[in-house]
Design an enzyme around this catalytic site. Structure first.
Site, PDB file in Angstrom:
ATOM      1  N   GLY A  37      -6.484  -4.931 -14.800  1.00 14.86           N
ATOM      2  CA  GLY A  37      -5.949  -4.633 -13.465  1.00 14.86           C
ATOM      3  C   GLY A  37      -4.866  -5.645 -13.151  1.00 14.86           C
ATOM      4  CB  THR A  38      -1.464  -6.045 -14.531  1.00 15.48           C
ATOM      5  OG1 THR A  38      -1.010  -4.710 -14.267  1.00 15.48           O
ATOM      6  CG2 THR A  38      -1.921  -6.145 -15.978  1.00 15.48           C
ATOM      7  CG  ASN A  39      -1.264  -3.608  -9.303  1.00 18.86           C
ATOM      8  OD1 ASN A  39      -0.313  -3.732 -10.052  1.00 18.86           O
ATOM      9  ND2 ASN A  39      -1.609  -2.455  -8.763  1.00 18.86           N
ATOM     10  CG  ASP A  40      -6.587  -7.148  -7.416  1.00 19.59           C
ATOM     11  OD1 ASP A  40      -5.754  -7.249  -6.510  1.00 19.59           O
ATOM     12  OD2 ASP A  40      -7.661  -6.530  -7.288  1.00 19.59           O
ATOM     13  NE  ARG A  68      -6.008   4.901  -7.344  1.00 18.26           N
ATOM     14  CZ  ARG A  68      -4.691   5.050  -7.442  1.00 18.26           C
ATOM     15  NH1 ARG A  68      -3.902   4.001  -7.372  1.00 18.26           N
ATOM     16  NH2 ARG A  68      -4.158   6.240  -7.609  1.00 18.26           N
ATOM     17  CB  SER A 116      -9.208  -0.964 -17.571  1.00 20.60           C
ATOM     18  OG  SER A 116      -7.997  -0.464 -17.053  1.00 20.60           O
ATOM     19  CD  GLU A 153     -10.008  -6.092 -10.598  1.00 19.06           C
ATOM     20  OE1 GLU A 153      -9.053  -5.702  -9.925  1.00 19.06           O
ATOM     21  OE2 GLU A 153     -11.097  -5.498 -10.639  1.00 19.06           O
ATOM     22  NE  ARG A 200     -10.842   0.546  -8.505  1.00 21.13           N
ATOM     23  CZ  ARG A 200      -9.662   0.206  -8.000  1.00 21.13           C
ATOM     24  NH1 ARG A 200      -8.892  -0.660  -8.635  1.00 21.13           N
ATOM     25  NH2 ARG A 200      -9.236   0.739  -6.868  1.00 21.13           N
ATOM     26  CG  HIS A 244      -1.744   1.240   1.372  1.00 20.29           C
ATOM     27  ND1 HIS A 244      -1.322   2.334   2.097  1.00 20.29           N
ATOM     28  CD2 HIS A 244      -2.945   1.582   0.851  1.00 20.29           C
ATOM     29  CE1 HIS A 244      -2.232   3.281   2.031  1.00 20.29           C
ATOM     30  NE2 HIS A 244      -3.231   2.858   1.281  1.00 20.29           N
TER      31      HIS A 244
END
Length: 905
Positions: A791-794, A583, A789, A770, A638, A459
């Protein structure tokens, strides 16, 4: 390369006259460039190169290729005939060096042995040949020292200790003051060290010396230091190294001899001039080892004008030939100049931009090539303020370099203090074990963030990068005690209010204030600096020219991750072409947290509706400001994504507060309800629980309130003659049915707003991809989505089964050291796993809806290597934090230029 295919595949040895600079895969960088200089007619000592293919066979089988010995013998015979000498013969010995040379430069990581061929007999012949006993015995002691350490694995300190003893006995400080008799005694001592430590005599057979040295160079490819360097530089482990066998030339033959390194222009600044070092009466390792002080290369003109003028001419020839900054090693043997190596030189980020544009101006390269000569990583280095390299510092510890920059401030241990002190004009560093959304205000107020836990995608790291805030995470050696408000580093205790400095580019943490130097490049992007005459402005001018070309040729558009008007305006100044991720959860923090708590605690439909109605105008105001800041550009909003428990107090703190209140019999009713809600919403894996689209389906009115706020804000902006281009993104969709339900509700709300305002709205509705299931069923989901879109983090978390806040600090270091990862998959996209899902979703989605707009809004959107992948798979845009926008713009241009060049070829 075709040159490496049959019939050449069986050939393991190449004379310097046979290769060229394009054979780096086969001959390594050093061998290929020695061959190239030979082809150019430059004075290169004759020799030959053993290929990387021979090294691979040796490393795979544990023995050299069957044909290698005969090939080496044939080339050695030819070299002896050319030189008129034989390797190690007693009366007129030929000596050779055996040097490593991988495809990519790995300075100091692998092995070299000089003066091979010297023995108890040939040292006498060398002395006679040179007319200098001291030189011969100096060369012999060097061979035994290097051979013992490199080939026989003898501790190098043992030789150094004997050398120091000899100098002390003679009462001198430099080895050049030792005479032939001193050095002869030293050779005897060195041979005894070899016998004792290696269990064998120093080999007197010159061919045995050479063969063992060749094997040692092969073996050095897999030393710990070489493997570590390759991991850090992302050099593949399967390339192997070539071996260069070169006839010796001697810089230690007296004052008319020497050795040096030179650069065709300054690798630190990029400026033209005479740059390098020279050392009289020395061999090459003396310059690197710093045994004696060198003199600036310019002084060679006074020492040896003929060699100096020849060197300057050769340097100009090489730079014009390679069309780049060249790094050169040379030796002068009794007035004769010899070129021992050249390569395209490493340079600082600033020098890279300056040199690229200088070479364009000289007509050596075009703008497309200049764009390939710089990188997004170099641009990022130029954008962040840095600590003054010359300042005296006290290192407290180090962590993960999470968000670049240099920050100085007073240590504070909670957000409230950070805000309070900041408002009083104090600069602060927020120190936490780890951060959470509650800390956002404190993070904004702070100059930088330091945590003892977490990694590059924790974070703290993600939010800090989004704000352009310096951050060091995962500094585990630092003990953070938030209750006692102190940080402990060994014996040093940092109390709240003590000043510390953190370097987000290196991960280092310092006690006290370290002076910083501001970045003119950021001032340029923000419109506060223009190209001019001084050094900083010259750099800005070079950056401007390269960026202008990148923007002209790139296909990928670049958007920003921004949650408020201030960030949006900054992003626009940095060149953002819209917002790819707003966000909305960040809008619910601060003063609005109480309203969210009321929504979560609502027992009846009317209470819930009352809370939503209170939030609606606040959300609308946020969007009005955002649409105004990004007028005419797309803004992807989002809907609420994180679990609701993130908006409630910490369960431990709240439990303690309630327990204490109950003991005093003055329990707060609201706290009791909050505690019940916290327990009700508690999940074992909250990131895989009630969040994203699931919230919109389970909590009536939540998503429709947000959609209404977006639609009303867009209508208000249009009535004000603006051009809002809002896009509504539904998070965490796993099946098309989820999206269809939310979309139907959203379309109804939009229609109601259109009817009420009389404004026709064009609000695109899409989703984040994601989850693996979403990627695998993209063809179905595209039926209900106007855009994806990624969400490559998740997506990385769910594909790998990693909790990103935990794994980087716990075992990623081990995975990187063991070579399981070349780089963290949260830092650069995993092309084989996560990337294949992205590629599949792109193809399937566009098969269903050819006009499907495709983007990415994870942290990978600003990662240079990942940007190239997103260009390749056909995305329309990448979205990243404002401060990474220039990096993404540059890399998008480089990706387009690279693919255009490939198509052209």
């Amino acid at each position: 390369m075709s040159e490496n295919k049959d019939p050449q595949v069986a050939k393991f040895v190449y004379d310097f006259t046979e290769g060229n600079k394009d054979l780096k895969d086969l001959l390594g960088g050093k061998g290929a460039n020695l061959a190239e200089m030979t082809n150019l007619g430059l004075p290169v000592p004759p020799g030959f190169t053993i290929t990387t293919e021979a090294c691979k066979v040796y490393l795979d089988s544990g023995d050299e290729p069957v044909a290698l010995r005969d090939e080496v013998t044939a080339h050695l015979d030819a070299l002896e005939q050319q030189m008129g000498k034989k390797l190690g013969q007693a009366d007129n010995p030929l000596l050779v060096s055996v040097r490593s040379g991988a495809k990519f430069s790995m300075p100091g990581m692998m092995d070299t042995v000089l003066n091979i061929g010297l023995s108890d007999k040939s040292v006498q012949g060398l002395a006679q040949q040179a007319g200098d006993d001291r030189f011969a015995w100096d060369s012999y002691r060097r061979l035994i020292q290097m051979f013992g350490k490199t080939v026989l694995d003898v501790d190098g300190e043992l030789f150094e200790e004997e050398l120091e003893k000899a100098k002390r006995a003679k009462k001198v400080t430099v080895d050049t003051d030792l005479d032939a008799a001193d050095l002869k005694k030293l050779v005897t001592r060195f041979k005894k060290i070899v016998k004792t430590e290696a269990g064998r005599d120093f080999p007197q057979d010159p061919r045995e010396q050479m063969d063992l040295a060749i094997h040692a160079v092969f073996d050095s490819w897999n030393t710990d230091r070489a493997k570590l360097y390759r991991r850090q530089e992302r050099i593949p482990h399967d390339l192997g190294t070539a071996v260069n066998v070169c006839s010796m030339v001697f810089g230690n033959l007296g004052p008319d001899s020497g050795t040096g390194v030179a650069f065709t222009r300054d690798p630190a600044s990029g400026h033209a001039g005479v740059y390098g070092d020279y050392l009289q009466n020395a061999q090459g390792e003396d310059v690197v080892a710093g045994i004696r002080n060198t003199v600036p290369l310019a002084e060679l003109e006074q020492i040896d004008k003929k060699s100096y003028d020849q060197l300057m001419q050769i340097m100009e020839t090489l730079e014009n030939h390679y069309k780049d900054l060249c790094d050169i090693e040379f030796t002068i043997e009794r007035g004769q100049l010899w070129m021992l190596q050249t390569r395209v030189g490493k340079r600082t980020a600033g020098a890279a931009f300056r040199i690229a544009t200088q070479l364009v101006d000289q007509g050596l390269i075009d703008e497309a090539e200049a764009l390939q000569r710089v990188t997004g990583a170099q641009l990022a280095q130029l954008m962040f303020p840095r600590f003054d390299d010359e300042a005296k510092v006290e290192l407290l510890g180090r962590g993960i370099a999470a968000s670049p920059g240099a920050a100085v401030g007073k240590a504070v241990f909670d957000s409230y203090t950070a805000i309070k002190w900041s408002r009083s004009g104090e600069k602060v560093i927020l120190i936490r074990r780890e951060t959470n959304p509650d800390d956002l205000d404190g993070m904004i107020a702070a100059e930088g963030i330091l945590t003892s836990r977490g990694g590059k995608t924790s974070h703290a790291a993600v939010v800090a990068r989004g704000m352009g805030k310096t951050c060091v995470c995962g500094a585990e050696e630092l003990e953070v005690d938030t209750k006692r408000r102190r940080l402990t580093a060994g014996d040093v205790v940092v109390e709240e209010g003590d000043v510390i400095s953190i370097d987000g580019s290196t991960g280092k943490v310092y006690l006290g204030e370290v002076p910083v130097v501001p970045s003119p490049v950021v001032e340029y992007f923000e419109g506060r600096m223009h190209a001019g005459a001084d050094d900083a402005d010259e750099l800005v001018g070079a950056v401007h020219r390269v960026m202008a070309y990148a923007d002209r040729v790139r296909r990928l558009r670049v958007r920003a991750n921004a949650d408020n008007a201030e960030d949006a305006l900054r992003a626009r100044r940095f060149g953002a072409q819209g917002i790819g991720l707003c966000r909305t959860e960040h809008m619910f923090l601060g003063d609005r947290r109480e309203l969210v708590e009321r929504l979560i605690l609502a027992d009846t439909e009317s209470e819930r509706e009352e809370s939503l109605q209170a939030l609606l105008p606040l959300q609308k105001k946020d969007f009005v400001e955002l649409f105004e800041a990004m007028d005419g550009l797309p803004v992807t909003v989002r809907l609420l994504d994180p679990p609701l428990h993130e908006f409630l107090p910490d369960i431990t703190e709240l439990s303690v507060r309630v327990a204490l209140a109950e003991s005093r019999k003055d329990a707060n009713e609201n706290d009791l309800r909050l505690l019940q809600a916290v327990h009700r919403l508690h999940e074992q894996n909250p990131m895989l629980g009630l969040r994203g689209v699931r919230l919109g389906l389970v909590i009536p009115g939540l998503f429709t309130m947000q959609v209404r706020a977006i639609a009303e804000a867009a209508a208000e902006r249009k009535n004000a003659k603006g051009d809002p281009r809002a896009e509504i993104m539904i998070p965490l969709v796993g099946t098309v049915q989820e999206l269809e339900i939310v979309r139907e509700e959203a379309d109804q709300v939009i229609a109601e707003v259109e009817a009420a305002t009389g404004v026709k709205l064009k609000l695109a509705i899409g989703t984040m991809i994601e989850l693996p299931r979403a990627a695998l069923t993209a063809a179905q989901i595209a039926e209900a989505a106007e855009f994806f879109s990624f969400g490559t983090n998740d997506l990385t978390q769910t594909v790998w089964g990693f909790s990103r806040d935990d794994v980087e600090a716990s075992f990623f270091t081990a995975y990187l050291e063991k070579g399981i990862f070349g780089v963290s998959p949260f830092e650069t996209i995993d092309k084989d796993g996560v990337g294949s899902l992205v590629r599949n979703a792109v193809e399937a989605g566009r098969a269903t809806r050819p006009d499907l707009k495709l983007g990415v809004c994870g942290e990978h959107g600003g990662d240079p290597e990942s940007v190239h992948f997103f260009h390749e798979v056909g995305l329309d845009y990448v979205s990243c934090s404002p401060f990474r926008i220039p990096v993404a713009r540059l890399e998008a241009g480089r990706a387009a230029s690279t693919s255009a060049g490939s198509d052209h070829r």
